[in-house]
Enzyme design. Structure first.
Site, PDB file in Angstrom:
ATOM      1  N   GLY A 186       0.828  -1.204   0.000  1.00  0.00           N
ATOM      2  CA  GLY A 186       0.000   0.000   0.000  1.00  0.00           C
ATOM      3  C   GLY A 186       0.859   1.250   0.000  1.00  0.00           C
ATOM      4  N   ASP A 187       1.850   1.283   0.891  1.00  0.00           N
ATOM      5  CA  ASP A 187       2.786   2.401   0.926  1.00  0.00           C
ATOM      6  C   ASP A 187       3.575   2.517  -0.369  1.00  0.00           C
ATOM      7  OD1 ASP A 187       2.255   3.403   3.460  1.00  0.00           O
ATOM      8  OD2 ASP A 187       3.703   2.122   4.446  1.00  0.00           O
ATOM      9  N   LEU A 188       4.083   1.389  -0.829  1.00  0.00           N
ATOM     10  CA  LEU A 188       4.969   1.419  -1.990  1.00  0.00           C
ATOM     11  C   LEU A 188       4.230   1.821  -3.262  1.00  0.00           C
ATOM     12  CD1 LEU A 188       7.080  -1.797  -1.260  1.00  0.00           C
ATOM     13  CD2 LEU A 188       7.499   0.563  -0.551  1.00  0.00           C
ATOM     14  N   THR A 191       3.752   5.500  -3.166  1.00  0.00           N
ATOM     15  CA  THR A 191       5.029   6.123  -3.518  1.00  0.00           C
ATOM     16  C   THR A 191       5.157   6.292  -5.024  1.00  0.00           C
ATOM     17  OG1 THR A 191       6.343   5.402  -1.621  1.00  0.00           O
ATOM     18  CG2 THR A 191       7.508   5.653  -3.677  1.00  0.00           C
TER      19      THR A 191
END
Length: 415
Positions: A186-188, A191
């Site tokens: 989710g974070d990546l 990004t």
């Protein structure tokens, strides 16, 4: 749009060259989704100024593993996502700190933050305020659920994106509870979409002189990774569920056991199937009328009764390396590698995907830059800054403050 930055491009440990050389980025982020975005920009040559609170640093500075001890102790996790950046401290709650950030915004092209929506507005440093200081500013906000919509003020982490974007429900083994994807996808994903959005907005700002607000959420970004799940539902009403290592409409395409572990094999086309049968010395199987076409091999009963047992028999007597050698360039087959195998893979080395960076306490090997540019390549080997390491340098060279001016800000506890 020309940069007004006077920070030298050859400062030791920082990239300073590349396609984004001269672009100044204010990095008001922490943890991963924001820092990774600005790290990519830094690797590509941007001057990235990582802004941290003097008494409340990015807490990934405390994440293991560490190199060095005592005064040289440094988080390798933090180093990986904050390489190639200048470090400065500002207390954004103080009046002097707010004024200082506005001064920096006037000299910058991009600002990236990943607070919960509304946080920067409460600080009176939101997009509308900062755009008055610099109309060409590209302001990127990464959050759990985005700047608009009924969930916008909810706190969000990587798992929030995986859970509400649908990906979690699709991962795992059939008939078992869903599993979180084994990395912070989710974070990546946020990004990467934020980086794309920033570069698109920067191009527009260079063309027109007008910046804009780039709004990226973990939920949206994760949803955009669900491949065929949305159209399968909107067209056929089918709700995607966990498939394990299987694929919804092609077979064989998945994980298979071998002598020393597992391999991925994707020989589902008729051409690849013929090559595979020949590779294992049984070309006659390609002509077997029960399994000689893609459609027949995809049928669940046929696949389980005829195709899977055949592949399992073929693979069982060989190691991953042997199978990769046999397959070569003929069919899509590769070992499912552990991280130690990946780090020591000769192809990974040839692609310069393990960057080794020397720190006072020891060397950190981290993933490199996957973007390979032929004429202006990036540089993934810069060090991450200590907390506030470059505060004086940045304020003196970017804003033209003298030593007394910097001292006054420090006395006011703005930095």
């Amino acid at each position: 749009m020309e940069s007004t930055s006077t920070i030298p491009s050859d400062l030791p440990g920082l990239a300073g060259t590349g396609p984004l050389a001269g672009v100044v980025v204010l990095d008001v982020t922490r943890v991963v989704a924001g820092p990774y975005c600005t790290m990519l920009l830094a690797d590509l040559g941007a001057t990235v100024l990582k802004v941290e609170h003097p008494d409340d640093a990015d807490y990934t500075r405390t994440f293991p593993p560490f190199v060095g001890t005592d005064d040289t102790r440094f988080s390798a996790f933090f180093a990986q996502y904050n390489r190639n950046k200048y470090g400065l401290t500002i207390d954004l709650k103080s009046a002097a700190g707010k004024a200082l950030l506005k001064q920096l915004v006037r000299q910058s092209h991009i600002l990236v933050e990943n607070f919960r929506p509304g946080t920067m507005d409460k600080l009176q440093l939101g997009y509308e305020v900062l755009a008055r200081e610099n109309p060409a500013l590209v302001y990127a906000a990464i959050s759990g659920f985005g700047a608009t919509g009924p969930y916008s003020r909810r706190p969000g982490f990587d798992n929030s994106g995986q859970a509400t974007g649908g990906l979690w429900s699709m991962n795992g083994m059939p008939g078992e509870p869903p599993l979180r994807v084994g990395t912070i996808i989710g974070d990546l994903s946020a990004t990467l979409f934020a980086t794309i959005g920033v570069l698109g907005a920067l191009r527009e700002a260079e063309r027109t002189g007008r910046g804009q607000f780039v709004d990226v959420s973990l939920q949206d970004s994760t949803l955009a990774l669900t491949e065929n799940a949305v159209v399968r539902y909107t067209v056929d009403g089918e709700v995607a569920g966990p498939l394990g290592s299987d694929h919804p409409f092609v077979r064989p395409y998945g994980r298979f056991a071998c002598k020393d572990g597992h391999v991925f094999f994707g020989g589902y086309t008729d051409k690849f199937w013929r090559e595979t049968c020949a590779m294992f010395g049984e070309p006659v199987m390609a002509e077997d009328p029960a399994i000689d076409t893609m459609d027949k091999r995809f049928d669940t009963a046929v696949y389980e009764e005829r195709v899977r047992p055949l592949l399992e028999r073929w693979f069982a007597g060989h190691t991953k390396a042997e199978l990769e050698t046999m397959a070569g360039d003929r069919v899509p087959l590769c070992g499912i590698k552990t991280i130690d195998e990946v780090v020591n893979d000769p192809h990974i080395a040839a692609r310069d995907m393990i960057a080794r960076v020397a720190y006072p306490g020891g060397e950190v090997g981290m993933f490199g830059l996957p973007i390979k540019l032929s004429r202006t390549p990036g540089n993934p080997r810069g060090m991450a800054p200590k907390l506030g390491e470059h505060t004086d340098l940045v304020l003196e060279r970017l804003l033209g403050l003298d030593a007394a001016g910097v001292a006054a800000l420090r006395d006011a506890k703005a930095i």
